[in-house]
Design a protein around this motif. Structure first.
Motif, PDB file in Angstrom:
ATOM      1  N   LYS A  53       1.157  -0.918  -0.278  1.00  3.94           N
ATOM      2  CA  LYS A  53      -0.188  -0.217  -0.130  1.00  3.94           C
ATOM      3  C   LYS A  53       0.827   1.389   0.185  1.00  3.94           C
ATOM      4  O   LYS A  53       0.135   2.614  -0.264  1.00  3.94           O
ATOM      5  CB  LYS A  53      -0.922  -0.243   1.249  1.00  3.94           C
ATOM      6  CG  LYS A  53      -0.248   0.006   2.487  1.00  3.94           C
ATOM      7  CD  LYS A  53      -1.526   0.123   3.739  1.00  3.94           C
ATOM      8  CE  LYS A  53      -0.686  -0.317   5.123  1.00  3.94           C
ATOM      9  NZ  LYS A  53       0.225   1.482   4.874  1.00  3.94           N
ATOM     10  N   ASN A 139      -4.503  -0.194  -3.445  1.00  3.40           N
ATOM     11  CA  ASN A 139      -4.195   0.994  -2.693  1.00  3.40           C
ATOM     12  C   ASN A 139      -3.184   1.872  -2.559  1.00  3.40           C
ATOM     13  O   ASN A 139      -3.260   2.515  -2.213  1.00  3.40           O
ATOM     14  CB  ASN A 139      -5.138   1.222  -1.564  1.00  3.40           C
ATOM     15  CG  ASN A 139      -6.521   1.029  -2.290  1.00  3.40           C
ATOM     16  OD1 ASN A 139      -7.053   1.161  -2.936  1.00  3.40           O
ATOM     17  ND2 ASN A 139      -7.934   0.218  -0.936  1.00  3.40           N
ATOM     18  N   CYS A 140      -1.998   1.028  -3.638  1.00  4.80           N
ATOM     19  CA  CYS A 140      -0.393   2.362  -3.663  1.00  4.80           C
ATOM     20  C   CYS A 140      -0.843   3.291  -4.244  1.00  4.80           C
ATOM     21  O   CYS A 140      -2.504   3.417  -5.600  1.00  4.80           O
ATOM     22  CB  CYS A 140       0.344   1.109  -3.992  1.00  4.80           C
ATOM     23  SG  CYS A 140       0.553   1.394  -5.614  1.00  4.80           S
ATOM     24  N   ARG A 141       0.266   3.964  -4.184  1.00  2.45           N
ATOM     25  CA  ARG A 141      -0.320   5.480  -5.052  1.00  2.45           C
ATOM     26  C   ARG A 141       0.381   5.529  -6.477  1.00  2.45           C
ATOM     27  O   ARG A 141       0.881   4.594  -6.893  1.00  2.45           O
ATOM     28  CB  ARG A 141       0.281   6.743  -4.710  1.00  2.45           C
ATOM     29  CG  ARG A 141      -0.456   6.315  -3.321  1.00  2.45           C
ATOM     30  CD  ARG A 141       0.383   8.058  -2.211  1.00  2.45           C
ATOM     31  NE  ARG A 141      -0.201   8.756  -1.197  1.00  2.45           N
ATOM     32  CZ  ARG A 141       0.379   8.849  -0.589  1.00  2.45           C
ATOM     33  NH1 ARG A 141       0.804   7.220  -0.157  1.00  2.45           N
ATOM     34  NH2 ARG A 141      -0.590   9.066   0.994  1.00  2.45           N
ATOM     35  N   SER A 201      -8.429   8.067 -12.258  1.00  5.42           N
ATOM     36  CA  SER A 201      -7.544   9.609 -11.379  1.00  5.42           C
ATOM     37  C   SER A 201      -9.133  10.341 -11.495  1.00  5.42           C
ATOM     38  O   SER A 201      -9.511  10.678  -9.926  1.00  5.42           O
ATOM     39  CB  SER A 201      -6.777  10.068 -12.504  1.00  5.42           C
ATOM     40  OG  SER A 201      -7.647  11.483 -13.296  1.00  5.42           O
ATOM     41  N   ARG A 204     -10.592   7.791  -8.149  1.00  3.36           N
ATOM     42  CA  ARG A 204     -10.034   7.436  -7.338  1.00  3.36           C
ATOM     43  C   ARG A 204      -9.097   8.212  -7.059  1.00  3.36           C
ATOM     44  O   ARG A 204      -8.233   8.597  -7.061  1.00  3.36           O
ATOM     45  CB  ARG A 204      -9.298   5.622  -7.581  1.00  3.36           C
ATOM     46  CG  ARG A 204      -9.961   4.753  -7.397  1.00  3.36           C
ATOM     47  CD  ARG A 204      -9.383   3.542  -6.938  1.00  3.36           C
ATOM     48  NE  ARG A 204      -7.978   2.818  -7.683  1.00  3.36           N
ATOM     49  CZ  ARG A 204      -7.537   2.518  -7.267  1.00  3.36           C
ATOM     50  NH1 ARG A 204      -7.241   2.221  -6.319  1.00  3.36           N
ATOM     51  NH2 ARG A 204      -6.534   2.136  -8.106  1.00  3.36           N
ATOM     52  N   GLU A 206      -7.742   9.668  -5.056  1.00  3.79           N
ATOM     53  CA  GLU A 206      -7.010  10.143  -3.873  1.00  3.79           C
ATOM     54  C   GLU A 206      -5.669   8.977  -4.345  1.00  3.79           C
ATOM     55  O   GLU A 206      -4.703   8.661  -2.738  1.00  3.79           O
ATOM     56  CB  GLU A 206      -7.617   9.574  -2.359  1.00  3.79           C
ATOM     57  CG  GLU A 206      -8.221   7.959  -2.227  1.00  3.79           C
ATOM     58  CD  GLU A 206      -9.302   8.052  -3.585  1.00  3.79           C
ATOM     59  OE1 GLU A 206      -9.529   6.928  -3.309  1.00  3.79           O
ATOM     60  OE2 GLU A 206      -9.478   9.220  -3.914  1.00  3.79           O
ATOM     61  N   ARG A 207      -5.951   8.533  -5.268  1.00  3.55           N
ATOM     62  CA  ARG A 207      -4.535   7.568  -6.087  1.00  3.55           C
ATOM     63  C   ARG A 207      -4.005   7.265  -6.957  1.00  3.55           C
ATOM     64  O   ARG A 207      -3.052   6.786  -7.172  1.00  3.55           O
ATOM     65  CB  ARG A 207      -5.291   5.773  -5.537  1.00  3.55           C
ATOM     66  CG  ARG A 207      -5.860   5.434  -3.881  1.00  3.55           C
ATOM     67  CD  ARG A 207      -4.618   5.482  -2.854  1.00  3.55           C
ATOM     68  NE  ARG A 207      -5.052   5.048  -1.350  1.00  3.55           N
ATOM     69  CZ  ARG A 207      -3.698   5.272  -0.866  1.00  3.55           C
ATOM     70  NH1 ARG A 207      -3.080   5.180  -0.616  1.00  3.55           N
ATOM     71  NH2 ARG A 207      -4.020   5.198   0.486  1.00  3.55           N
TER      72      ARG A 207
END
Length: 318
Positions: A53, A139-141, A201, A204, A206-207
């Protein structure tokens, strides 16, 4: 790290192989084009890579500012460990500091990435649809940088010409344009590649951070702050007062990176000259290469493919 067996190259399900770019034999896999010799690495990466994550994945279409984004992100993440006067980028090309995920699987072995600093910073050209499932589920960036299709095409054409034998002329730009316009390019179709990350994008934010090369060039200071905040490493008030944002901007600029000896005469681990990853780094160079007719063809196709989803490149001019 998973230990699944690598898919042998002879078992990779191939469809059409396209030779029009001369320096590459492209095969279409899951709707996207990929150099045939690296396809097994893509499949192995999808099967075996296990994301965490805290991982950060940099994604681009080829020739969309990959080296610049890599340098900026690496410098932001490591600025508390490395002083700019004694920084790894001074002696190492950015691409060598950030592992390219699928390439690490190309030799038929599952690489050991456990010794990388945390958060783990990785790069990829994979379309969103071809990312390993673990990247999405963890849910990694994800940071995605794109560039307008005209400059992307011209830069790609120049880049691939570097890999031709010295006595072989490049594919004429007119023929290369028809391939690109028809969706046949590395990790193309170009428009589908963009849309995968654009939609992600929006779903999600935030990710998945979606960035445009042209906007980054126009206001790098603003977008460096935006990038740092997304990474979870915002600049402190003291760092702002010390001018750290502007220092990183200058340190990672095209002019700064191209002036370094390592990027003038050094080579990657695969033996490619580092200088091949730098050309002009400007917005609008397409005007020196495309006719009014070909420019209009890309404008119309971009409008047809992208504008219904709210994605445009109107800031690059006519």
């Amino acid at each position: 790290m998973a230990t699944s067996n690598i898919v042998p190259e002879h078992e990779v399900p191939l469809s059409i192989v396209e030779k029009g770019w001369k320096s590459l034999h492209l095969t279409q896999y899951q709707g996207f084009w990929r150099p045939l010799k690296f396809l097994s690495g893509v499949m192995a990466c999808r099967e075996c890579f296990e994301a965490c994550k805290d991982d950060i994945i940099l994604n681009t279409t080829p020739k969309s500012g990959t080296t610049w984004l890599t340098a900026l992100t690496f410098t932001i993440l490591s600025h508390t460990r490395h002083d700019l006067d004694n920084h790894p980028l001074l002696t190492t090309n950015p691409r060598e500091l950030v592992p390219y995920t699928s390439a690490r699987y190309a030799d038929g072995k599952v690489p050991d990435l456990t010794n990388l600093p945390s958060p783990c910073l990785l790069s990829s050209h994979l379309p969103y649809e071809l990312l390993p499932t673990s990247i999405i589920e963890s849910n990694c960036r994800i940071i995605y940088l794109c560039r307008n299709p005209k400059d992307t095409f011209v830069s790609l054409w120049y880049f691939l010409n570097n890999f031709l034998p010295e006595d072989e002329p490049p594919v004429p730009i007119e023929e290369a344009f028809e391939l690109f316009h028809g969706g046949i390019s590395i990790f193309g179709p170009f428009w589908e590649h963009l849309l995968g990350y654009w939609k992600a994008s929006l779903e999600r934010p935030e990710r998945v951070l979606f960035m445009k090369y042209e906007e980054l060039k126009k206001d790098p200071t603003f977008h460096l702050r935006r990038l740092a905040e997304f990474l979870g490493f915002p600049f402190s008030l003291e760092e702002e007062r010390q001018g750290l944002v502007e220092k990183i901007e200058r340190f990672c600029s095209f002019e700064s990176l191209t002036s370094l000896e390592v990027n003038q005469s050094g080579k990657t681990r695969r033996g490619n000259p580092n200088k091949n990853f730098f050309r002009r780094g400007i917005v609008g160079d397409w005007k020196n290469h495309l006719t009014a007719e070909t420019s209009e063809k890309l404008d119309q196709l971009s409008q047809q493919k992208l504008e219904a989803f709210g994605l445009t490149f109107k800031d690059v001019g006519k």
